[in-house]
Scaffold this motif. Structure first.
Motif, PDB file in Angstrom:
ATOM      1  N   ARG A 268       0.843  -1.213   0.000  1.00 49.51           N
ATOM      2  CA  ARG A 268       0.000   0.000   0.000  1.00 49.51           C
ATOM      3  C   ARG A 268       0.870   1.252   0.000  1.00 49.51           C
ATOM      4  NH1 ARG A 268      -3.239  -0.103   5.036  1.00 49.51           N
ATOM      5  NH2 ARG A 268      -4.137   1.838   4.285  1.00 49.51           N
TER       6      ARG A 268
ATOM      7  N   GLU B 219       1.810   6.794  -6.839  1.00 52.54           N
ATOM      8  CA  GLU B 219       0.750   7.660  -7.350  1.00 52.54           C
ATOM      9  C   GLU B 219       0.957   9.120  -6.985  1.00 52.54           C
ATOM     10  OE1 GLU B 219      -3.116   6.096  -6.576  1.00 52.54           O
ATOM     11  OE2 GLU B 219      -2.621   4.160  -7.443  1.00 52.54           O
ATOM     12  N   ASP B 220       1.478   9.390  -5.813  1.00 52.75           N
ATOM     13  CA  ASP B 220       1.763  10.771  -5.424  1.00 52.75           C
ATOM     14  C   ASP B 220       2.663  10.761  -4.210  1.00 52.75           C
ATOM     15  OD1 ASP B 220       1.754  13.429  -4.474  1.00 52.75           O
ATOM     16  OD2 ASP B 220      -0.171  13.801  -5.446  1.00 52.75           O
TER      17      ASP B 220
ATOM     18  N   MET C  22       0.564  11.354   4.323  1.00 60.31           N
ATOM     19  CA  MET C  22      -0.252  10.337   4.982  1.00 60.31           C
ATOM     20  C   MET C  22       0.534   9.641   6.090  1.00 60.31           C
ATOM     21  SD  MET C  22      -3.033  10.559   3.344  1.00 60.31           S
ATOM     22  CE  MET C  22      -2.660  12.243   2.956  1.00 60.31           C
TER      23      MET C  22
ATOM     24  N   ARG D 273      -5.917  -0.293 -12.132  1.00 60.95           N
ATOM     25  CA  ARG D 273      -5.464   0.827 -11.364  1.00 60.95           C
ATOM     26  C   ARG D 273      -4.425   1.647 -12.126  1.00 60.95           C
ATOM     27  NH1 ARG D 273      -3.682  -0.212  -5.550  1.00 60.95           N
ATOM     28  NH2 ARG D 273      -3.264   1.923  -5.202  1.00 60.95           N
TER      29      ARG D 273
ATOM     30  N   VAL E 204       2.706  13.875  10.752  1.00 62.07           N
ATOM     31  CA  VAL E 204       1.312  13.433  10.707  1.00 62.07           C
ATOM     32  C   VAL E 204       0.895  12.942  12.077  1.00 62.07           C
ATOM     33  CG1 VAL E 204      -0.294  11.910   9.535  1.00 62.07           C
ATOM     34  CG2 VAL E 204       1.735  12.703   8.344  1.00 62.07           C
TER      35      VAL E 204
ATOM     36  N   GLN F 288      -2.653  17.628   6.081  1.00 63.53           N
ATOM     37  CA  GLN F 288      -2.672  18.569   4.969  1.00 63.53           C
ATOM     38  C   GLN F 288      -3.459  18.023   3.787  1.00 63.53           C
ATOM     39  OE1 GLN F 288       1.148  19.905   3.497  1.00 63.53           O
ATOM     40  NE2 GLN F 288       0.212  21.147   1.899  1.00 63.53           N
TER      41      GLN F 288
ATOM     42  N   PRO G 205      -3.126  18.713   0.118  1.00 59.96           N
ATOM     43  CA  PRO G 205      -2.081  19.425  -0.629  1.00 59.96           C
ATOM     44  C   PRO G 205      -2.616  20.195  -1.843  1.00 59.96           C
ATOM     45  CG  PRO G 205      -1.981  17.091  -1.119  1.00 59.96           C
ATOM     46  CD  PRO G 205      -3.061  17.261  -0.093  1.00 59.96           C
TER      47      PRO G 205
ATOM     48  N   GLY H 100      -3.838  16.094  -4.656  1.00 60.82           N
ATOM     49  CA  GLY H 100      -3.000  14.932  -4.351  1.00 60.82           C
ATOM     50  C   GLY H 100      -3.763  13.664  -4.044  1.00 60.82           C
ATOM     51  N   VAL H 101      -4.948  13.518  -4.671  1.00 64.59           N
ATOM     52  CA  VAL H 101      -5.716  12.282  -4.490  1.00 64.59           C
ATOM     53  C   VAL H 101      -4.972  11.146  -5.191  1.00 64.59           C
ATOM     54  CG1 VAL H 101      -7.810  11.158  -5.356  1.00 64.59           C
ATOM     55  CG2 VAL H 101      -7.961  13.351  -4.182  1.00 64.59           C
ATOM     56  N   PHE H 102      -4.958   9.946  -4.595  1.00 59.73           N
ATOM     57  CA  PHE H 102      -4.332   8.803  -5.255  1.00 59.73           C
ATOM     58  C   PHE H 102      -5.269   8.313  -6.366  1.00 59.73           C
ATOM     59  CE2 PHE H 102      -2.656   8.507  -0.826  1.00 59.73           C
ATOM     60  CZ  PHE H 102      -1.368   8.904  -1.141  1.00 59.73           C
TER      61      PHE H 102
ATOM     62  N   MET I  42      -6.490   4.554  -6.566  1.00 59.69           N
ATOM     63  CA  MET I  42      -7.142   3.949  -5.397  1.00 59.69           C
ATOM     64  C   MET I  42      -8.599   4.394  -5.349  1.00 59.69           C
ATOM     65  SD  MET I  42      -4.401   4.280  -2.315  1.00 59.69           S
ATOM     66  CE  MET I  42      -2.634   4.203  -2.600  1.00 59.69           C
TER      67      MET I  42
ATOM     68  N   ALA J 188      -8.530   5.221   3.625  1.00 60.40           N
ATOM     69  CA  ALA J 188      -7.748   4.305   4.463  1.00 60.40           C
ATOM     70  C   ALA J 188      -6.288   4.753   4.506  1.00 60.40           C
ATOM     71  CB  ALA J 188      -7.861   2.882   3.944  1.00 60.40           C
ATOM     72  N   MET J 189      -5.782   5.245   3.364  1.00 54.55           N
ATOM     73  CA  MET J 189      -4.399   5.749   3.344  1.00 54.55           C
ATOM     74  C   MET J 189      -4.248   6.918   4.313  1.00 54.55           C
ATOM     75  SD  MET J 189      -2.180   4.089   1.695  1.00 54.55           S
ATOM     76  CE  MET J 189      -0.815   5.196   2.046  1.00 54.55           C
ATOM     77  N   GLY J 190      -5.313   7.711   4.454  1.00 55.42           N
ATOM     78  CA  GLY J 190      -5.271   8.842   5.376  1.00 55.42           C
ATOM     79  C   GLY J 190      -4.977   8.407   6.797  1.00 55.42           C
TER      80      GLY J 190
ATOM     81  N   TYR K 115      -3.139   5.794   7.488  1.00 58.79           N
ATOM     82  CA  TYR K 115      -2.022   4.844   7.380  1.00 58.79           C
ATOM     83  C   TYR K 115      -1.113   4.869   8.610  1.00 58.79           C
ATOM     84  CZ  TYR K 115       1.917   2.308   5.355  1.00 58.79           C
ATOM     85  OH  TYR K 115       2.897   1.387   5.116  1.00 58.79           O
ATOM     86  N   ALA K 116      -0.813   6.055   9.102  1.00 63.19           N
ATOM     87  CA  ALA K 116       0.156   6.179  10.196  1.00 63.19           C
ATOM     88  C   ALA K 116      -0.433   5.714  11.521  1.00 63.19           C
ATOM     89  CB  ALA K 116       0.629   7.622  10.303  1.00 63.19           C
TER      90      ALA K 116
ATOM     91  N   GLN L 244     -12.845  15.418  -5.677  1.00 58.13           N
ATOM     92  CA  GLN L 244     -11.463  15.152  -5.289  1.00 58.13           C
ATOM     93  C   GLN L 244     -11.045  16.044  -4.124  1.00 58.13           C
ATOM     94  OE1 GLN L 244      -8.560  15.134  -8.382  1.00 58.13           O
ATOM     95  NE2 GLN L 244      -9.552  13.495  -9.513  1.00 58.13           N
TER      96      GLN L 244
ATOM     97  N   ARG M 116      -9.552  12.756   3.599  1.00 59.41           N
ATOM     98  CA  ARG M 116      -8.399  11.892   3.819  1.00 59.41           C
ATOM     99  C   ARG M 116      -7.486  12.481   4.905  1.00 59.41           C
ATOM    100  NH1 ARG M 116      -4.463  11.288  -1.190  1.00 59.41           N
ATOM    101  NH2 ARG M 116      -4.106  13.411  -0.500  1.00 59.41           N
TER     102      ARG M 116
END
Lengths: 399, 244
Positions: A243, A250-251, A258, A364, B75, B81, B83, B87-89, B92, B99-101, B103-104, B139, B146
């Protein structure tokens, strides 16, 4: 004129039909249950085991030894492409010097085997570790760069490794190293010479006896390495690491925002890609008995990258298919003699023109390409991390 | 003060983008940073979130000096942030982006997810759509949602109105106010100064890497200089004068 137009229409409808069929297969696969999937995997492995059969070889390579081709370049390229796909397809880092890790694996086998006298099975893990370490050594100072800058540095690294080998007399200089030992025989058990094996041409074959003439046992060794690499890479891709790689691809800035330690994960991708490349090198060295710097030209890096991109970066079945095509086509075109590379190039151009996202792209990946991000770097200027030197990167446009 | 920038300098190579910038964001505030293109607004946010290194000065967040902290650790410290350019993936789905939001973070995130879907019902409808195939407004919602998944103490928003239709701009700004009302501090960077000044408590005006003005947002709305430069007062004059 009208004939040409009709012809064009025909080829387009053929393409659409092929696309629809592909989509059908994909949908079926997505909805397939566990046992169904496992049966398919099993069938694929059985198919790969039977691949050296004479009947297949007569069609696939009438001009050269099919088993030789299956081991290298076909098997070797597939393993290398799986490794490079981790770097390019999964983490989105453009590496133009991937052949360096292949060379490091090969030379580890050659030096430890011929000069120190270790056996293949002892050298294999060492070669993998050495290659992974060299990946870290290359990555640590360079992975702060992005896109084309990283590509240039990796390109340089590939050349440095090859030129260093050529200019180091201790490892044979331009003559390289010969007399590399074959792997010790595991068992001299052989396939009984009865039907159906006899008509397949596999009767009497000792698949675990590594001799001079028969390339098939080496092919099976390569096949085992490929299967292990696939399992490893697929499992990784489904984890948190996968992931994180997807987010970086992607960015990268957004990934950092994140909370993804982007530098660490890029380094991990480099090390894992290098380790797989190193394993391919060890296997290659153990079969050819003699290798020299000319085996590790930039062309190999370019071909493996072509395999990954052509097949559909990020999608493992696509990458394997791409590697197969890149390795096999020039051999199949051998009857065209001097023109074969021309036709090979033409085939590559045609494929990229008709399917720019690769032969079997992931869904994707398509979305990423439409957005103009993902893989091959952003082709933008580098951006330093907070602990990086602000002077080491080129200016970028900012508001 | 929750966030404090003291005499921050940022360079791109030899070019100074931020030259001695100081600003403060108090807990519970909406603070906006307005200024023209290239004034250094985005760079300021990137420096706060750790995407750009600072060459001099200090950033203190929540009582800790975070000037040298890597971005991914900020984070967890509480800086979220959305951005520039969202900066949307793209590959995904909406759900995976959210879910990536988180992640940490470890542990259960269903509460935050429910809250994001409640703030942005549109995202709940489009859970399985790929981020890259959504409209600009969606977005932007996804990027803000996110960032909220990490439960930030301060939310940095970089041009949330960029490229959006006026109605959507209104909607995004009212959501920003709602997010702030629920307890998240907001640092908002905007070119759309009129909108930003209406929702913010305080504002800073940035010109070529320096703060040239700081005041309560309402005061700046009436400030003749600001009106002329950023609210389309004098800027419109040459265009309207043209036909005669």
């Amino acid at each position: 004129m009208s004939g040409a137009r009709a012809d064009k229409g025909g080829s387009v409808s053929w393409l659409t039909r092929a696309r629809a069929a592909l989509r059908g297969v994909r949908e079926w696969w997505d909805s397939a249950s566990g046992p169904v999937r496992w049966s398919v995997y099993l069938l694929l492995i059985v198919g790969a085991v039977l691949l050296p059969a004479d009947a297949v070889g007569n069609v696939m390579s009438p001009d050269s030894n099919w088993a030789d081709l299956l081991f290298f370049p076909i098997g070797g390229y597939i393993l290398l492409a799986i490794g490079l796909n981790v770097v390019v397809g999964q983490a989105g880092l453009l590496d133009l010097g991937y052949v360096a890790f292949f060379a490091i694996g090969g030379y580890t086998m050659a030096i430890l085997g011929e000069k120190v006298g270790w056996s293949f099975w002892e050298i294999l893990p060492v070669g993998i570790v050495v290659a992974a370490l060299s990946g870290v050594i290359l990555g640590a100072p360079t992975l702060r760069l992005r896109g084309d800058y990283l590509a240039i540095v990796t390109l340089g690294f590939g050349e440095i490794i090859r030129i260093t080998a050529r200019n180091t007399p201790a490892i044979g200089g331009p003559n390289g190293i010969s007399g590399i030992p074959h792997p010790p025989t595991l068992t001299d058990w052989s396939i009984p010479d009865v039907e159906p094996f006899t008509s397949l041409g596999l009767g009497g074959l000792a698949p675990f006896e590594y001799g001079v003439l028969d390339a098939r046992p080496y092919y099976y060794l390569m096949l085992a390495a490929i299967i292990v690499a696939i399992v490893f890479v697929v499992r990784l891709n489904r984890s948190r690491v996968g992931r994180a790689w997807a987010a970086i691809r992607e960015d990268e800035d957004a990934a950092e925002l994140m909370g993804v330690p982007t530098f660490k994960f890029k380094l991990a991708a480099f090390a894992i890609g290098a380790a797989i490349g190193g394993s391919a090198g060890v296997l290659y060295g153990a079969q050819v008995t003699s290798l020299n710097p000319a085996h590790f030209e930039f062309m190999v890096s370019a071909l493996i990258l072509a395999a990954v991109v052509l097949g559909g970066a990020g999608n493992l079945p696509g990458v394997i298919l791409g590697a197969f095509i890149v390795a096999w086509l020039p051999e199949r075109f051998r009857e065209l003699k001097d023109y074969r590379m021309l036709f090979f190039g033409l085939a590559l151009v045609l494929m990229m023109a008709l399917r720019p996202e690769g032969l079997l792209p992931s869904r994707r990946r398509k979305a990423e390409l439409e957005e103009g991000t993902g893989g091959m770097g952003g082709l933008g200027a580098g951006v330093a991390g907070p602990d990086g030197d602000p002077h080491e990167v080129k200016a970028e446009v900012a508001g | 003060m929750l966030l404090e920038l003291a005499d921050v300098h940022v360079h791109y190579g030899k070019i100074a983008a931020i030259r001695g910038l100081s600003l403060e964001v108090g807990e519970g505030e909406i603070v906006t940073l307005i200024g023209a293109n290239g004034a250094g607004k985005t760079t300021t946010l990137k420096t706060v979130s750790g995407l750009r290194p600072l060459s001099r000065g200090r950033i203190v967040f929540d009582g800790r000096d975070i000037s040298r902290m890597p971005g991914h650790k900020r984070v967890l410290a509480g800086i979220g942030q959305s951005p520039e350019g969202r900066g949307v993936f793209p590959g995904m789905t909406v759900a995976d982006n959210l879910a990536m939001g988180a992640y940490a973070r470890r542990g259960d995130t269903s509460k935050e997810l429910a809250e994001v879907y409640e703030l942005f019902p549109r995202l709940a409808e489009r859970k399985d759509q790929l981020g890259g195939t959504m409209s600009g407004g969606e977005q932007q919602m996804l990027a803000i949602g996110r960032a909220l998944m990490a439960r930030p103490k301060v939310l940095l928003l970089d041009e949330p109105s960029m490229g959006l239709a006026p109605m959507l701009v209104q909607q995004i700004f009212s959501i920003i106010v709602e997010i702030n009302r629920r307890g998240t501090t907001v640092l908002l960077v905007e070119q759309n100064a009129a909108q930003a000044l209406q929702v913010a408590h305080r504002a800073y005006v940035l010109e070529t890497g320096r703060i040239v003005k700081s005041a309560p947002a309402a005061d700046l709305l009436d400030d003749p200089q600001v009106r002329a430069a950023y609210l389309g007062g004098a800027a419109d004059a040459p265009i309207t004068a043209d036909p005669e």
